[in-house]
Write a protein that holds these residues in place. Sequence first.
Motif, PDB file in Angstrom:
ATOM      1  N   ILE A   1      -8.140   8.000   8.256  1.00  0.00           N
ATOM      2  CA  ILE A   1      -7.269   8.033   7.085  1.00  0.00           C
ATOM      3  C   ILE A   1      -5.934   8.681   7.432  1.00  0.00           C
ATOM      4  O   ILE A   1      -5.810   9.401   8.424  1.00  0.00           O
ATOM      5  CB  ILE A   1      -7.884   8.808   5.899  1.00  0.00           C
ATOM      6  N   SER A   2      -4.947   8.403   6.616  1.00  0.00           N
ATOM      7  CA  SER A   2      -3.685   9.127   6.688  1.00  0.00           C
ATOM      8  C   SER A   2      -3.167   9.310   5.268  1.00  0.00           C
ATOM      9  O   SER A   2      -3.512   8.531   4.368  1.00  0.00           O
ATOM     10  CB  SER A   2      -2.653   8.366   7.531  1.00  0.00           C
ATOM     11  N   VAL A   3      -2.361  10.337   5.102  1.00  0.00           N
ATOM     12  CA  VAL A   3      -1.653  10.537   3.841  1.00  0.00           C
ATOM     13  C   VAL A   3      -0.177  10.329   4.118  1.00  0.00           C
ATOM     14  O   VAL A   3       0.394  11.034   4.960  1.00  0.00           O
ATOM     15  CB  VAL A   3      -1.890  11.945   3.263  1.00  0.00           C
TER      16      VAL A   3
ATOM     17  N   ALA B   1       0.002   6.689  12.596  1.00  0.00           N
ATOM     18  CA  ALA B   1      -0.801   7.837  12.161  1.00  0.00           C
ATOM     19  C   ALA B   1      -2.282   7.512  12.316  1.00  0.00           C
ATOM     20  O   ALA B   1      -3.074   8.349  12.777  1.00  0.00           O
ATOM     21  CB  ALA B   1      -0.475   8.177  10.708  1.00  0.00           C
ATOM     22  N   LEU B   2      -2.657   6.300  11.959  1.00  0.00           N
ATOM     23  CA  LEU B   2      -4.062   5.903  12.088  1.00  0.00           C
ATOM     24  C   LEU B   2      -4.461   5.787  13.562  1.00  0.00           C
ATOM     25  O   LEU B   2      -5.569   6.178  13.945  1.00  0.00           O
ATOM     26  CB  LEU B   2      -4.296   4.575  11.351  1.00  0.00           C
TER      27      LEU B   2
ATOM     28  N   VAL C   1       4.494  14.082   8.012  1.00  0.00           N
ATOM     29  CA  VAL C   1       5.117  12.847   7.543  1.00  0.00           C
ATOM     30  C   VAL C   1       4.022  11.862   7.122  1.00  0.00           C
ATOM     31  O   VAL C   1       4.036  11.300   6.030  1.00  0.00           O
ATOM     32  CB  VAL C   1       6.015  12.234   8.643  1.00  0.00           C
ATOM     33  N   ALA C   2       3.111  11.622   8.043  1.00  0.00           N
ATOM     34  CA  ALA C   2       1.944  10.775   7.785  1.00  0.00           C
ATOM     35  C   ALA C   2       0.813  11.388   8.605  1.00  0.00           C
ATOM     36  O   ALA C   2       0.789  11.222   9.820  1.00  0.00           O
ATOM     37  CB  ALA C   2       2.215   9.327   8.197  1.00  0.00           C
ATOM     38  N   ASP C   3      -0.094  12.088   7.969  1.00  0.00           N
ATOM     39  CA  ASP C   3      -1.123  12.859   8.678  1.00  0.00           C
ATOM     40  C   ASP C   3      -1.780  11.995   9.757  1.00  0.00           C
ATOM     41  O   ASP C   3      -2.179  10.867   9.436  1.00  0.00           O
ATOM     42  CB  ASP C   3      -2.222  13.319   7.712  1.00  0.00           C
ATOM     43  N   PRO C   4      -1.932  12.473  10.967  1.00  0.00           N
ATOM     44  CA  PRO C   4      -1.624  13.797  11.481  1.00  0.00           C
ATOM     45  C   PRO C   4      -0.209  13.930  12.053  1.00  0.00           C
ATOM     46  O   PRO C   4       0.097  14.945  12.663  1.00  0.00           O
ATOM     47  CB  PRO C   4      -2.657  13.955  12.599  1.00  0.00           C
TER      48      PRO C   4
ATOM     49  N   ILE D   1      -3.887   6.043   2.931  1.00  0.00           N
ATOM     50  CA  ILE D   1      -4.266   4.757   3.513  1.00  0.00           C
ATOM     51  C   ILE D   1      -5.421   4.997   4.467  1.00  0.00           C
ATOM     52  O   ILE D   1      -5.674   6.135   4.880  1.00  0.00           O
ATOM     53  CB  ILE D   1      -3.095   4.070   4.247  1.00  0.00           C
TER      54      ILE D   1
ATOM     55  N   LEU E   1       0.825  -1.214   0.000  1.00  0.00           N
ATOM     56  CA  LEU E   1       0.000   0.000   0.000  1.00  0.00           C
ATOM     57  C   LEU E   1       0.857   1.261   0.000  1.00  0.00           C
ATOM     58  O   LEU E   1       0.339   2.361  -0.199  1.00  0.00           O
ATOM     59  CB  LEU E   1      -0.887   0.047   1.270  1.00  0.00           C
TER      60      LEU E   1
ATOM     61  N   SER F   1      -4.894   9.321  14.915  1.00  0.00           N
ATOM     62  CA  SER F   1      -6.185   9.914  14.523  1.00  0.00           C
ATOM     63  C   SER F   1      -7.299   9.442  15.448  1.00  0.00           C
ATOM     64  O   SER F   1      -8.167  10.218  15.859  1.00  0.00           O
ATOM     65  CB  SER F   1      -6.538   9.515  13.081  1.00  0.00           C
TER      66      SER F   1
END
Lengths: 384, 103
Positions: B45-47, A146-147, A197-200, B62, A136, A150
Motif C-alpha cells: 500500500i501507499s498513501v 512507492a509501491l 510524499v507517497a509512503d514510503p 492506493i 485513483l 515497498s
Amino acid sequence: MFENAAIIGVGQSAYTRRPEPGQTALHFMRDAVVAALTDASVGAKDIQGMAVASFSLAPDAAVDLAWKLGLSLRWLAQDTNGGSAGMSMLGNALRAVETGAAETVLILGGDATGLAGYAKVAANYNTATQKHLSPLGHGGPNGVYALVASRQIKKYGLEKSDYGHIAIAQRQWAAKNPYAVYRAPLTMDEYLAAPLVADPLARYDCVPVVAGAQAVIVAQPDRAPKARPGVRVRAHRASYNYDNQEGDGLQTGISTFASELWQEAGARPDDIDVASIYDDYPTMLLAQANDLGLIPGNDLARFCRVTIGEKRFPVNTWGGMLSAGQPGGHAGGLNGISEAVLQLQHRAGERQVKGARLALATGYGMTMYRYGGTAAAAILERVE
Amino acid sequence: MSAGVTIWRCANCRAGFFPEPLLCPRCHGKKFETDRVHEAVVEEISVIRHMIGQENWQPRRIASVLTSGGPRMTVGLRDESGPGATIELFEEGTAPFGRAKAK
C-alpha cells in the motif's frame, strides 16, 4: 563496439526549478545545442542528423524543431522512451553515423513543463494511466514507485536510511556541479525528517521537476576536437516491454541484456571507474545496479551503506537527477551520458574521478502501468 | 459503482490480463473474453500525501493487489485495509477500487 562513431561534444542549458515567464523548453534546448556545438567545435551547418525527445514539443514534431534551429538534415528521429530516451537516442545516433546515414548527429532532450504542466503529463502519460490510475489519485510516478519501493524494502530487508545514503551521496556530488538545482548539504537527520510524499517515499526520494535541456553530438571519431581524448562506446543495449508488466518491477529490462553488454564491452562491473545510473528514485537506481551485477550477492543494503555511504564507488557524480533536477526524463537521461563523457575526458572539475577510463551509463523509464517498461545502458571508454 | 472489476481472458490459453491487451502475451491469441474479478489480496500500500500541482490535496490510499482472477492491479483503497487483507473489488468508471470484504 562502435569503431566509426564516437561522442565528440556535450552541452547543457541552465537548470531552474521555476522558468521565467515566456521561457519555454525550446529556449533551453537552443542553449544546450549552442553549448554542445561549441564543445564539439562543429558548426550548425555540419549537423546532418538529429534525434530529439521532449514532452514539450507538441503540437510541433522533430522536423519543426529542425526548422526552428535552422538545421537541414538527412537523418531525423523523435524518441518517446522517457528516461531511457537519451540512451536510446545515443544508440540510434551511433548506428546512424556508423552506417553512414549521417556524419554528425545532434542528440537533444529538454523540457520546461512547470509543475502544473508536469502534473498534466503525469496524469495522461498513457491510456492505462488515464483510464485506470489517474482516477485513483495515484500521484503520478511517485505513487507507482512507492509501491515498487515497498516491495524492494520487503524483499531485500532495507531500512529507510538506506535510500538516504544515495540521496546524501548524490547531494555531495551536486555541491560540486554549478548546474545542479539543489547543492546545499543534506544530512541523514534531514533526510529522515523530510515529509512523506507517497509512503514510503519522502521528499528526497522523489526526483524534483526542473526546466532545462541537454545535448550530445555524435560523429566519426576524427571529427572530435584534437586537444582532448575521445570517447568511444564499447557496447550499447536496450530493452522495451521486457515482461509485459507481469513481474514485480524489481528487475528492469537491463536484466535481459546485462551479460551481453559486459561481454561485448570486454569488461566486468569491477572495471567501471564511474557510473551514471538513472535515478528518478533511489529504488530504481538500486534495481538497475543489481541487474547490472554491481551489487555482489544482491546485498542492496550493503551497497547503500558501504559502497555508496562510504564513497567507495562514484555514482551519479553530477548529483544525479535527485539533486541536479529532472528536466523531463529525456534530458535527465542525457545528463548521465554527458557526465560520463566529462569524467572520461577528465573535464569534470571539482568532481573529477581520478584516472577515470571506463564509465557506465543507463536509462530507465516509461511508467506503463505498474513500473517502467524501457531501459538501456552503455559502456563508454576514454580513447587517447 | 459496480461490483467486481473487468479483466480480459485470452480465449485460447485462459490467462487473465488487466488492462486490456491486443494480443495475448503468453500465446499471442487475438480473441479475448471479459471476466469479472471480485476479490483480491493486498500486497503493498501507499498513501499519496502530496500531488504535484494540486493544492488542498487530501491523502488517498492506493494498493497493489493480486486478484483472484490472476492479474495484479493497482486499486484505490477506500478503507484502512493493509497488506495481507482480502478485499472486495469494485469499479468506478474505468478505475478499480477496493475495500475490506464484508463479513
